[in-house]
Each structure stands twice: as C-alpha cells, then as structure tokens.
Design a protein around this motif. Structure first.
Motif, PDB file in Angstrom:
ATOM      1  N   PHE A  51       0.838  -1.194   0.000  1.00 28.06           N
ATOM      2  CA  PHE A  51       0.000   0.000   0.000  1.00 28.06           C
ATOM      3  C   PHE A  51       0.879   1.252   0.000  1.00 28.06           C
ATOM      4  CE2 PHE A  51      -2.172  -3.568   1.806  1.00 28.06           C
ATOM      5  CZ  PHE A  51      -3.390  -3.551   1.144  1.00 28.06           C
ATOM      6  N   HIS A  52       0.401   2.277  -0.706  1.00 28.12           N
ATOM      7  CA  HIS A  52       1.181   3.484  -0.987  1.00 28.12           C
ATOM      8  C   HIS A  52       0.368   4.706  -0.594  1.00 28.12           C
ATOM      9  CE1 HIS A  52       3.585   6.162  -3.793  1.00 28.12           C
ATOM     10  NE2 HIS A  52       2.412   6.767  -3.906  1.00 28.12           N
ATOM     11  N   ILE A  53       0.945   5.570   0.239  1.00 25.00           N
ATOM     12  CA  ILE A  53       0.235   6.778   0.659  1.00 25.00           C
ATOM     13  C   ILE A  53       1.106   8.009   0.452  1.00 25.00           C
ATOM     14  CG2 ILE A  53      -1.299   5.623   2.275  1.00 25.00           C
ATOM     15  CD1 ILE A  53       0.505   6.612   4.572  1.00 25.00           C
ATOM     16  N   GLY A  54       0.434   9.101   0.140  1.00 25.85           N
ATOM     17  CA  GLY A  54       1.106  10.388  -0.024  1.00 25.85           C
ATOM     18  C   GLY A  54       0.412  11.417   0.839  1.00 25.85           C
ATOM     19  N   GLY A  55      -0.697  11.955   0.335  1.00 27.09           N
ATOM     20  CA  GLY A  55      -1.454  12.934   1.096  1.00 27.09           C
ATOM     21  C   GLY A  55      -1.956  12.396   2.430  1.00 27.09           C
ATOM     22  N   ALA A  56      -2.247  11.104   2.507  1.00 31.28           N
ATOM     23  CA  ALA A  56      -2.737  10.519   3.760  1.00 31.28           C
ATOM     24  C   ALA A  56      -1.704  10.581   4.868  1.00 31.28           C
ATOM     25  CB  ALA A  56      -3.163   9.070   3.529  1.00 31.28           C
ATOM     26  N   PRO A  99      -1.666  15.110   7.080  1.00 31.08           N
ATOM     27  CA  PRO A  99      -2.996  15.638   7.399  1.00 31.08           C
ATOM     28  C   PRO A  99      -3.099  17.150   7.186  1.00 31.08           C
ATOM     29  CG  PRO A  99      -2.273  14.119   9.102  1.00 31.08           C
ATOM     30  CD  PRO A  99      -1.093  14.338   8.200  1.00 31.08           C
ATOM     31  N   ALA A 100      -1.976  17.874   7.269  1.00 34.73           N
ATOM     32  CA  ALA A 100      -1.990  19.327   7.098  1.00 34.73           C
ATOM     33  C   ALA A 100      -1.770  19.742   5.656  1.00 34.73           C
ATOM     34  CB  ALA A 100      -0.938  19.967   7.999  1.00 34.73           C
ATOM     35  N   GLY A 101      -1.698  18.773   4.730  1.00 32.83           N
ATOM     36  CA  GLY A 101      -1.547  19.089   3.314  1.00 32.83           C
ATOM     37  C   GLY A 101      -0.120  18.966   2.828  1.00 32.83           C
ATOM     38  N   TRP A 102       0.041  19.107   1.512  1.00 41.45           N
ATOM     39  CA  TRP A 102       1.356  18.902   0.895  1.00 41.45           C
ATOM     40  C   TRP A 102       2.369  19.973   1.265  1.00 41.45           C
ATOM     41  CZ3 TRP A 102       3.214  14.601  -1.012  1.00 41.45           C
ATOM     42  CH2 TRP A 102       2.328  13.615  -1.442  1.00 41.45           C
ATOM     43  N   SER A 103       1.907  21.092   1.779  1.00 44.54           N
ATOM     44  CA  SER A 103       2.852  22.118   2.207  1.00 44.54           C
ATOM     45  C   SER A 103       3.478  21.791   3.559  1.00 44.54           C
ATOM     46  CB  SER A 103       2.160  23.489   2.287  1.00 44.54           C
ATOM     47  OG  SER A 103       1.098  23.458   3.231  1.00 44.54           O
ATOM     48  N   ALA A 104       2.944  20.786   4.239  1.00 47.56           N
ATOM     49  CA  ALA A 104       3.451  20.351   5.535  1.00 47.56           C
ATOM     50  C   ALA A 104       4.209  19.033   5.373  1.00 47.56           C
ATOM     51  CB  ALA A 104       2.298  20.182   6.514  1.00 47.56           C
ATOM     52  N   PRO A 105       5.084  18.720   6.323  1.00 49.60           N
ATOM     53  CA  PRO A 105       5.859  17.470   6.226  1.00 49.60           C
ATOM     54  C   PRO A 105       5.020  16.239   6.560  1.00 49.60           C
ATOM     55  CG  PRO A 105       6.382  18.598   8.271  1.00 49.60           C
ATOM     56  CD  PRO A 105       5.497  19.539   7.483  1.00 49.60           C
ATOM     57  N   VAL A 106       5.577  15.089   6.275  1.00 52.30           N
ATOM     58  CA  VAL A 106       4.967  13.823   6.701  1.00 52.30           C
ATOM     59  C   VAL A 106       4.794  13.838   8.217  1.00 52.30           C
ATOM     60  CG1 VAL A 106       5.431  11.357   6.981  1.00 52.30           C
ATOM     61  CG2 VAL A 106       5.784  12.447   4.757  1.00 52.30           C
ATOM     62  N   ASP A 107       3.667  13.326   8.659  1.00 50.41           N
ATOM     63  CA  ASP A 107       3.343  13.234  10.079  1.00 50.41           C
ATOM     64  C   ASP A 107       3.545  11.781  10.513  1.00 50.41           C
ATOM     65  OD1 ASP A 107       1.753  12.734  12.475  1.00 50.41           O
ATOM     66  OD2 ASP A 107       0.875  14.718  12.163  1.00 50.41           O
ATOM     67  N   ALA A 108       4.480  11.565  11.423  1.00 52.01           N
ATOM     68  CA  ALA A 108       4.775  10.199  11.861  1.00 52.01           C
ATOM     69  C   ALA A 108       3.548   9.519  12.456  1.00 52.01           C
ATOM     70  CB  ALA A 108       5.923  10.204  12.872  1.00 52.01           C
ATOM     71  N   ALA A 154       0.423   9.984  11.625  1.00 49.04           N
ATOM     72  CA  ALA A 154      -0.479   9.570  10.542  1.00 49.04           C
ATOM     73  C   ALA A 154       0.020   8.282   9.900  1.00 49.04           C
ATOM     74  CB  ALA A 154      -0.589  10.687   9.508  1.00 49.04           C
ATOM     75  N   VAL A 155       1.321   8.190   9.686  1.00 53.28           N
ATOM     76  CA  VAL A 155       1.892   6.961   9.125  1.00 53.28           C
ATOM     77  C   VAL A 155       1.672   5.801  10.089  1.00 53.28           C
ATOM     78  CG1 VAL A 155       3.999   5.844   8.309  1.00 53.28           C
ATOM     79  CG2 VAL A 155       3.595   8.266   7.803  1.00 53.28           C
ATOM     80  N   ARG A 156       1.842   6.053  11.374  1.00 53.01           N
ATOM     81  CA  ARG A 156       1.667   4.994  12.371  1.00 53.01           C
ATOM     82  C   ARG A 156       0.236   4.464  12.378  1.00 53.01           C
ATOM     83  NH1 ARG A 156       3.525   7.704  16.221  1.00 53.01           N
ATOM     84  NH2 ARG A 156       5.689   7.192  15.709  1.00 53.01           N
ATOM     85  N   GLU A 157      -0.727   5.342  12.142  1.00 47.89           N
ATOM     86  CA  GLU A 157      -2.120   4.897  12.064  1.00 47.89           C
ATOM     87  C   GLU A 157      -2.298   3.865  10.940  1.00 47.89           C
ATOM     88  OE1 GLU A 157      -6.638   6.779  11.882  1.00 47.89           O
ATOM     89  OE2 GLU A 157      -4.946   7.996  11.186  1.00 47.89           O
ATOM     90  N   TRP A 158      -1.661   4.126   9.809  1.00 42.38           N
ATOM     91  CA  TRP A 158      -1.718   3.173   8.690  1.00 42.38           C
ATOM     92  C   TRP A 158      -0.969   1.886   9.025  1.00 42.38           C
ATOM     93  CZ3 TRP A 158      -4.085   3.382   3.835  1.00 42.38           C
ATOM     94  CH2 TRP A 158      -4.840   4.527   3.622  1.00 42.38           C
ATOM     95  N   ARG A 159       0.176   2.033   9.664  1.00 40.42           N
ATOM     96  CA  ARG A 159       0.940   0.837  10.053  1.00 40.42           C
ATOM     97  C   ARG A 159       0.124  -0.052  10.963  1.00 40.42           C
ATOM     98  NH1 ARG A 159       4.390  -1.456   7.520  1.00 40.42           N
ATOM     99  NH2 ARG A 159       2.814  -3.064   7.794  1.00 40.42           N
ATOM    100  N   GLU A 160      -0.511   0.553  11.935  1.00 39.83           N
ATOM    101  CA  GLU A 160      -1.301  -0.229  12.899  1.00 39.83           C
ATOM    102  C   GLU A 160      -2.517  -0.864  12.237  1.00 39.83           C
ATOM    103  OE1 GLU A 160      -1.974   2.620  15.997  1.00 39.83           O
ATOM    104  OE2 GLU A 160       0.051   2.384  16.824  1.00 39.83           O
ATOM    105  N   ALA A 161      -3.132  -0.136  11.300  1.00 45.75           N
ATOM    106  CA  ALA A 161      -4.279  -0.701  10.591  1.00 45.75           C
ATOM    107  C   ALA A 161      -3.868  -1.910   9.761  1.00 45.75           C
ATOM    108  CB  ALA A 161      -4.919   0.361   9.716  1.00 45.75           C
ATOM    109  N   LEU A 162      -2.695  -1.831   9.126  1.00 39.74           N
ATOM    110  CA  LEU A 162      -2.222  -2.947   8.309  1.00 39.74           C
ATOM    111  C   LEU A 162      -1.790  -4.132   9.168  1.00 39.74           C
ATOM    112  CD1 LEU A 162      -0.185  -1.012   5.606  1.00 39.74           C
ATOM    113  CD2 LEU A 162      -2.272  -2.329   5.245  1.00 39.74           C
ATOM    114  N   ASP A 163      -1.309  -3.850  10.352  1.00 43.69           N
ATOM    115  CA  ASP A 163      -0.823  -4.920  11.227  1.00 43.69           C
ATOM    116  C   ASP A 163      -1.931  -5.549  12.063  1.00 43.69           C
ATOM    117  OD1 ASP A 163       1.706  -4.450  10.270  1.00 43.69           O
ATOM    118  OD2 ASP A 163       2.393  -3.351  12.035  1.00 43.69           O
ATOM    119  N   ALA A 164      -3.100  -4.901  12.086  1.00 47.32           N
ATOM    120  CA  ALA A 164      -4.185  -5.390  12.944  1.00 47.32           C
ATOM    121  C   ALA A 164      -4.647  -6.784  12.498  1.00 47.32           C
ATOM    122  CB  ALA A 164      -5.358  -4.427  12.888  1.00 47.32           C
TER     123      ALA A 164
END
Length: 229
Positions: free
Chosen positions: A200-205, A208-217, A219-229
């Motif tokens: 799975f591949h995410i960019g904007g997800a 959360p503050a948009g492309w002008s803001a950096p990656v939010d760890a 937010a990534v962790r939420e995806w990691r936990e969802a995939l590992d559940a």
C-alpha cells in the motif's frame, strides 16, 4: 518486512523520510514537485534522504507532468545520475499517444538500471488495455511492482479491477506485486487485504496538514497499525 504488508510513503525530503520511517513505513518513494504529480528529485535530495534513513528508497524517474515520456535522453541521463549517486530502486512508467506502454522509452531507461528493481507507476491506470500492457512489460528485468488505483479515478472506482487482478497473481504479466495507491483510504484496507493484496502506498494521507506540511509520523503509524491489525 516479509511477514507483513508493505507500507510505502512518498517523501520529498529528509524530514519526510525520518518521520515516515518513525511511523513504520517499509519503503519510500522519492519525488519532487507534487504539483506535477511527482518528478525526479535532485541527486542532493536523494543523498540527504539516503543518509537519514535505512529503509529502501524508490526514486521517481519522470521529468514532466503526465504519462508521456517527453525527452527520453534527459530521462536516461537522470537514471545514470541516480545510479552514480547510489540509488538501487526506481519508479517509472510511460504511455505512447495511443495509451499503450511506451516500450522505446521504458526499455531505454531500464537498460540503464543494471537489473535494479522498479515499479511501473499509475500510468497503468490510464492505459488503453491494462492486460496488454502487463504482458508487454512482463519480460523486462527488474519490474517487480505495479502502483495502481485500479482506475484513473482512484481506488473507490478501481476496487473491482484491483480484486480481479489480485485473483490473477502469478499468471503471465501478473507476477509483479500490486501496490495500491491513489485515493487510498483506511476503510479500503480490509477488502484489499482479504483479496491477498499486501502492499500500500500513501502520499497525502501521511500529511494531514496538506502537501505544504511534512509527513506526520503519527499519521503513518495509524496506517501501520491498521495494516498490522
């Protein structure tokens, strides 16, 4: 990584890369200029990211918006430059004016990659014939992934195609891993995982503050936990 779903995150710089790895990303796609949907980053950006994290990096080879290759000589030069800088995984994919795989461009670039692994990106979602494209590219060295939403309109529209292609895994042209991205949302994961899709591949997800803001760890962790559940 081999026993869990792959989570790939778009990184524009070293700050993004560090946050993505901290959140549980397995791999990064390195691009610049998201206004053009992601172009080849500079050698300096690649070097900074490579120094900042130790997870695999896939470098975009693309010099213009859209899915036409444009100046193939420039793309070849970019591939050579990135190889010299130490890049060992890539992302590319081009269509000709009829919507078929641009084999001239793709083969010239792949010849520069010395067998390195690469992803054919979402150009497949604009192809005139997805099945024909997969079979055209099947024998190219290093191709191990298709980044796809299943539809040019995103994952919501592409679910039926993604499920159908997942069911063909291992058939000629369908050996590469399906990496789902393009409007991917957390609620899509259970159905895709149940079909055996495991990348799975995410960019904007991840921002959360948009492309002008950096990656939010987080937010990534939420995806990691969802995939590992």
């Amino acid at each position: 990584m081999s026993n869990r779903a792959v989570l790939e995150v778009i990184a524009l710089d070293a700050e993004d890369a560090v946050a993505a790895q901290a959140g549980g990303a397995d791999r990064l796609e390195l691009v610049t200029d998201m206004a053009a949907d992601g172009l080849t980053p500079s050698r300096e950006t690649f070097a900074a990211i490579r120094s900042a994290v130790d997870i695999p990096l896939r470098v975009m080879l693309r010099v213009a918006d859209g899915f036409a290759a444009g100046d193939v000589d420039v793309l070849v030069d970019k591939a050579r430059e990135m190889r010299r800088a130490g890049a060992d995984e890539y992302v590319l994919g081009f269509l000709d004016e009829d919507g078929h795989a641009d084999l001239v461009a793709v083969e010239r670039i792949v010849a520069e990659l010395d067998g390195a692994r690469w992803t054919y990106h979402r150009a497949i979602d604009r192809a005139a014939d997805r099945d024909a494209l997969r079979k055209q590219l099947a024998d190219l060295p290093g191709l191990d992934t298709y980044l796809t939403a299943g539809s040019p309109d995103g994952v919501d529209a592409g679910i039926p195609t993604l499920l159908a292609e997942a069911a063909r895994t291992g058939q000629p042209g369908y050996e590469p891993q399906i990496l789902v991205g393009g409007g991917l949302q957390l609620h899509h994961l259970p159905q895709l995982r149940a079909a055996g899709i495991d990348a799975f591949h995410i960019g904007g997800a991840a921002r959360p503050a948009g492309w002008s803001a950096p990656v939010d760890a987080a937010a990534v962790r939420e995806w990691r936990e969802a995939l590992d559940a």
